[in-house]
Design a protein around this motif. Structure first.
Motif, PDB file in Angstrom:
ATOM      1  N   GLU A  74      10.083  -6.001  -9.580  1.00 33.30           N
ATOM      2  CA  GLU A  74      11.011  -5.138  -8.856  1.00 33.30           C
ATOM      3  C   GLU A  74      10.262  -4.147  -7.948  1.00 33.30           C
ATOM      4  O   GLU A  74      10.665  -3.923  -6.808  1.00 33.30           O
ATOM      5  CB  GLU A  74      11.908  -4.375  -9.830  1.00 33.30           C
ATOM      6  N   HIS A  75       9.171  -3.587  -8.437  1.00 34.64           N
ATOM      7  CA  HIS A  75       8.391  -2.653  -7.623  1.00 34.64           C
ATOM      8  C   HIS A  75       7.761  -3.367  -6.427  1.00 34.64           C
ATOM      9  O   HIS A  75       7.723  -2.826  -5.325  1.00 34.64           O
ATOM     10  CB  HIS A  75       7.302  -1.995  -8.460  1.00 34.64           C
ATOM     11  N   GLU A  76       7.286  -4.593  -6.633  1.00 39.99           N
ATOM     12  CA  GLU A  76       6.690  -5.347  -5.536  1.00 39.99           C
ATOM     13  C   GLU A  76       7.737  -5.727  -4.493  1.00 39.99           C
ATOM     14  O   GLU A  76       7.479  -5.677  -3.285  1.00 39.99           O
ATOM     15  CB  GLU A  76       5.989  -6.590  -6.076  1.00 39.99           C
ATOM     16  N   GLU A  77       8.927  -6.101  -4.933  1.00 43.33           N
ATOM     17  CA  GLU A  77      10.006  -6.403  -3.987  1.00 43.33           C
ATOM     18  C   GLU A  77      10.398  -5.176  -3.183  1.00 43.33           C
ATOM     19  O   GLU A  77      10.654  -5.267  -1.976  1.00 43.33           O
ATOM     20  CB  GLU A  77      11.222  -6.958  -4.735  1.00 43.33           C
ATOM     21  N   ASN A  78      10.431  -4.018  -3.838  1.00 46.07           N
ATOM     22  CA  ASN A  78      10.729  -2.775  -3.122  1.00 46.07           C
ATOM     23  C   ASN A  78       9.650  -2.468  -2.081  1.00 46.07           C
ATOM     24  O   ASN A  78       9.947  -1.990  -0.987  1.00 46.07           O
ATOM     25  CB  ASN A  78      10.883  -1.608  -4.094  1.00 46.07           C
ATOM     26  N   TRP A  79       8.394  -2.723  -2.420  1.00 44.70           N
ATOM     27  CA  TRP A  79       7.298  -2.494  -1.473  1.00 44.70           C
ATOM     28  C   TRP A  79       7.437  -3.406  -0.251  1.00 44.70           C
ATOM     29  O   TRP A  79       7.270  -2.976   0.883  1.00 44.70           O
ATOM     30  CB  TRP A  79       5.960  -2.724  -2.158  1.00 44.70           C
ATOM     31  N   ILE A  80       7.780  -4.672  -0.486  1.00 45.70           N
ATOM     32  CA  ILE A  80       7.950  -5.602   0.638  1.00 45.70           C
ATOM     33  C   ILE A  80       9.128  -5.167   1.504  1.00 45.70           C
ATOM     34  O   ILE A  80       9.062  -5.225   2.732  1.00 45.70           O
ATOM     35  CB  ILE A  80       8.116  -7.043   0.117  1.00 45.70           C
ATOM     36  N   ARG A  81      10.194  -4.699   0.886  1.00 47.60           N
ATOM     37  CA  ARG A  81      11.335  -4.187   1.673  1.00 47.60           C
ATOM     38  C   ARG A  81      10.927  -2.986   2.514  1.00 47.60           C
ATOM     39  O   ARG A  81      11.324  -2.861   3.673  1.00 47.60           O
ATOM     40  CB  ARG A  81      12.479  -3.808   0.741  1.00 47.60           C
ATOM     41  N   LEU A  82      10.125  -2.102   1.945  1.00 45.30           N
ATOM     42  CA  LEU A  82       9.652  -0.932   2.685  1.00 45.30           C
ATOM     43  C   LEU A  82       8.782  -1.349   3.878  1.00 45.30           C
ATOM     44  O   LEU A  82       8.922  -0.806   4.978  1.00 45.30           O
ATOM     45  CB  LEU A  82       8.865  -0.013   1.755  1.00 45.30           C
ATOM     46  N   VAL A  83       7.927  -2.326   3.670  1.00 38.97           N
ATOM     47  CA  VAL A  83       7.084  -2.824   4.768  1.00 38.97           C
ATOM     48  C   VAL A  83       7.951  -3.460   5.852  1.00 38.97           C
ATOM     49  O   VAL A  83       7.728  -3.248   7.053  1.00 38.97           O
ATOM     50  CB  VAL A  83       6.030  -3.812   4.226  1.00 38.97           C
ATOM     51  N   MET A  84       8.951  -4.232   5.464  1.00 37.50           N
ATOM     52  CA  MET A  84       9.833  -4.850   6.451  1.00 37.50           C
ATOM     53  C   MET A  84      10.621  -3.799   7.235  1.00 37.50           C
ATOM     54  O   MET A  84      10.811  -3.921   8.444  1.00 37.50           O
ATOM     55  CB  MET A  84      10.809  -5.832   5.779  1.00 37.50           C
ATOM     56  N   LEU A  85      11.063  -2.755   6.543  1.00 37.54           N
ATOM     57  CA  LEU A  85      11.756  -1.666   7.236  1.00 37.54           C
ATOM     58  C   LEU A  85      10.830  -0.962   8.227  1.00 37.54           C
ATOM     59  O   LEU A  85      11.242  -0.614   9.330  1.00 37.54           O
ATOM     60  CB  LEU A  85      12.307  -0.658   6.228  1.00 37.54           C
ATOM     61  N   SER A  86       9.580  -0.767   7.844  1.00 36.02           N
ATOM     62  CA  SER A  86       8.633  -0.134   8.768  1.00 36.02           C
ATOM     63  C   SER A  86       8.380  -1.029   9.975  1.00 36.02           C
ATOM     64  O   SER A  86       8.244  -0.545  11.102  1.00 36.02           O
ATOM     65  CB  SER A  86       7.331   0.211   8.054  1.00 36.02           C
ATOM     66  N   TYR A  87       8.338  -2.331   9.766  1.00 37.93           N
ATOM     67  CA  TYR A  87       8.155  -3.263  10.890  1.00 37.93           C
ATOM     68  C   TYR A  87       9.341  -3.180  11.852  1.00 37.93           C
ATOM     69  O   TYR A  87       9.167  -3.141  13.070  1.00 37.93           O
ATOM     70  CB  TYR A  87       7.980  -4.686  10.367  1.00 37.93           C
ATOM     71  N   VAL A  88      10.538  -3.133  11.302  1.00 36.55           N
ATOM     72  CA  VAL A  88      11.740  -3.024  12.145  1.00 36.55           C
ATOM     73  C   VAL A  88      11.740  -1.703  12.913  1.00 36.55           C
ATOM     74  O   VAL A  88      12.101  -1.660  14.091  1.00 36.55           O
ATOM     75  CB  VAL A  88      13.015  -3.169  11.279  1.00 36.55           C
ATOM     76  N   GLN A  89      11.309  -0.630  12.258  1.00 36.88           N
ATOM     77  CA  GLN A  89      11.246   0.665  12.944  1.00 36.88           C
ATOM     78  C   GLN A  89      10.239   0.637  14.092  1.00 36.88           C
ATOM     79  O   GLN A  89      10.500   1.180  15.167  1.00 36.88           O
ATOM     80  CB  GLN A  89      10.875   1.773  11.952  1.00 36.88           C
ATOM     81  N   LEU A  90       9.094   0.016  13.872  1.00 35.98           N
ATOM     82  CA  LEU A  90       8.113  -0.119  14.950  1.00 35.98           C
ATOM     83  C   LEU A  90       8.661  -0.949  16.097  1.00 35.98           C
ATOM     84  O   LEU A  90       8.457  -0.650  17.270  1.00 35.98           O
ATOM     85  CB  LEU A  90       6.819  -0.738  14.416  1.00 35.98           C
ATOM     86  N   TRP A  91       9.358  -2.037  15.767  1.00 36.97           N
ATOM     87  CA  TRP A  91       9.935  -2.883  16.806  1.00 36.97           C
ATOM     88  C   TRP A  91      11.002  -2.112  17.586  1.00 36.97           C
ATOM     89  O   TRP A  91      11.067  -2.206  18.809  1.00 36.97           O
ATOM     90  CB  TRP A  91      10.543  -4.139  16.178  1.00 36.97           C
TER      91      TRP A  91
END
Length: 103
Positions: A74-91
């Protein structure tokens, strides 16, 4: 491969004059409905995959996507979601970043 029939597509991209843009590319289309897929759709699908692979490479190299490792899924999935959100914010901010002054 006789159990898994496929269609082999050769993609040759040219410019307006007829000169090759790059070397010919070979794509394989597999599935029961492979005759319904045109060569253009196969090429466009491959191009979309390239964009997705670029996103994962950037996320792993620059956004530390693979740096957080834990036995808790669950913690690893949350980390991947956070990284994906940061990618979307950069885009989303790419237009704004070109207008900011650089040191």
């Amino acid at each position: 491969m006789y159990r898994h029939p496929f269609t082999l597509v050769r993609v040759h991209v040219t410019d307006d004059i007829g000169n090759s843009v790059w070397k010919p590319m070979w794509l394989v289309v597999i599935g029961d409905r492979r005759e319904e897929i045109s060569p253009l759709v196969a090429y466009q699908s491959f191009r979309q995959r390239f964009d997705i692979e670029h996103m994962f490479r950037f996320s792993k190299q620059r956004l530390l996507m693979t740096q957080f490792q834990t036995p808790d899924v669950e913690h690893e999935e949350n980390w991947i979601r956070l990284v994906m959100l940061s990618y979307v914010q950069l885009w989303a901010a790419k237009e704004l970043a070109t207008h900011l002054p650089r040191p």
